[in-house]
Design an enzyme around this catalytic site. Structure first.
Site, PDB file in Angstrom:
ATOM      1  N   LYS A 109       0.744  -1.180  -0.039  1.00 39.37           N
ATOM      2  CA  LYS A 109       0.258   0.371  -0.008  1.00 39.37           C
ATOM      3  C   LYS A 109       0.682   1.393   0.316  1.00 39.37           C
ATOM      4  CE  LYS A 109      -3.648  -2.434   2.245  1.00 39.37           C
ATOM      5  NZ  LYS A 109      -3.540  -3.795   2.305  1.00 39.37           N
ATOM      6  N   ARG A 110       1.833   1.550  -0.780  1.00 34.38           N
ATOM      7  CA  ARG A 110       2.622   2.728  -0.883  1.00 34.38           C
ATOM      8  C   ARG A 110       1.678   3.416  -1.368  1.00 34.38           C
ATOM      9  NH1 ARG A 110       5.376  -0.392   2.237  1.00 34.38           N
ATOM     10  NH2 ARG A 110       7.397  -0.504   2.059  1.00 34.38           N
TER      11      ARG A 110
END
Length: 308
Positions: A109-110
């Site tokens: 989830k960057r």
């Protein structure tokens, strides 16, 4: 014919080969690991021993389900919590999954701006150069900072033939607090979906699906169907099945007419099947891998009706 270099084409070839869209998450939680894994772990420090346990568990889970499902999804956070030993363990788990022929989606989830986003993308997906064995096939990303922050990830995905899954409608109960906010008749989720579809069309492979997909939870089946229709070019990653309450009926709307276009994730119910019925009595901790394999096969059978 599907391109071997395009993520969505490779993904759908793998789904067809295994006959299922089932995805197994790899979520090692120290207190939940089977005793044989914990007993075998070694290392000079406690963190090293924990990281070794996570690596043993991740590789063992991969070995248990590699013949059953087309893809796995390591959750980066559990490994990162252990610092450098955990990150090194994650690297080896990803490499093990790829060596087993599985599609690997790194759940990290960057999301960030400009050169920082580019660094995240290249660090986790690789670039134009030949990828390292521990590079994931796809990455989850967060669009909260704006549409422009997705571009560095998309560029790297193009170079590598990798995939992205953008958070769109997540499975957690509180997701509507931000994602459901509306302006001019459209919610944040709908606006994100429109951008995902645009990027998907621009990166479409021979099968019609793009490199940019969406995370849409099984816990909101009505919205799942609506978002499938709004994003016909986007592969979907669907969490929330199993332990979070989503059912095969709930995920039916994620698929196209050919039963493609989505991966359905299950993590805890397969990772720790040895500790839950109906598998605990038959297998238990000593045969935890057999329990995970049995739970994965049960999921495959359960999803057949959804993709028929």
């Amino acid at each position: 014919m599907a391109s071997p270099h395009h993520y969505a084409d490779r993904l759908h070839a793998a789904i067809r080969a295994k006959g299922t869209p089932a995805l197994v998450g790899i979520d090692p939680r120290l207190k939940s690991l089977p005793a044989p894994v914990l007993d075998a772990a070694s290392g000079p420090t406690e963190l090293d021993r924990h990281a070794d346990a996570f690596e043993r568990f991740g590789k063992g889970l991969i070995d248990a389900v590699a013949d059953v499902v087309p893809a796995v999804k390591p959750q980066s956070a559990f490994f990162e919590e252990l610092g450098p030993p955990g990150v090194a363990a994650l690297s080896r788990v990803v490499a093990h999954a790829r060596a087993a022929g599985l599609i690997v989606i790194l759940d990290a989830k960057r999301g960030d701006i400009g050169s920082t986003a580019e660094a995240y993308a290249r660090g986790l997906l690789g670039g134009a150069e030949p990828p390292r064995p521990d590079m994931a096939d796809a990455l989850t990303v967060n669009p909260f900072l704006g549409a422009d922050t997705l571009e560095p990830f998309v560029q790297t995905a193009r170079e590598r033939g990798a995939g992205l899954y953008v958070l769109c409608k997540t499975s957690n109960p509180g997701s509507g607090a931000f994602q459901g906010v509306t302006q001019d008749g459209r919610s944040v989720t709908q606006r994100v979906a429109a951008e995902i579809e645009r990027l998907s069309r621009e990166t479409a492979g021979e099968g019609g699906y793009g490199l940019v997909g969406a995370v849409v939870g099984a816990t909101y089946p009505a919205e799942l169907g609506e978002l499938r229709a709004a994003m016909p070019s986007a592969p979907l990653l669907v969490p929330g099945y199993g332990s979070q309450g989503g059912t095969a009926a709930d995920v039916a709307g994620a698929f196209d007419g050919d039963g493609l276009g989505a991966l359905i994730n299950s993590s805890r119910a397969i990772n720790f099947a040895f500790a839950a019925e109906p598998y605990a009595a038959e297998f238990g901790p000593p045969r935890w891998q057999e329990a995970s394999a049995a739970a994965a096969r049960a999921m495959v059978n359960d999803l057949k009706a959804a993709t028929a």
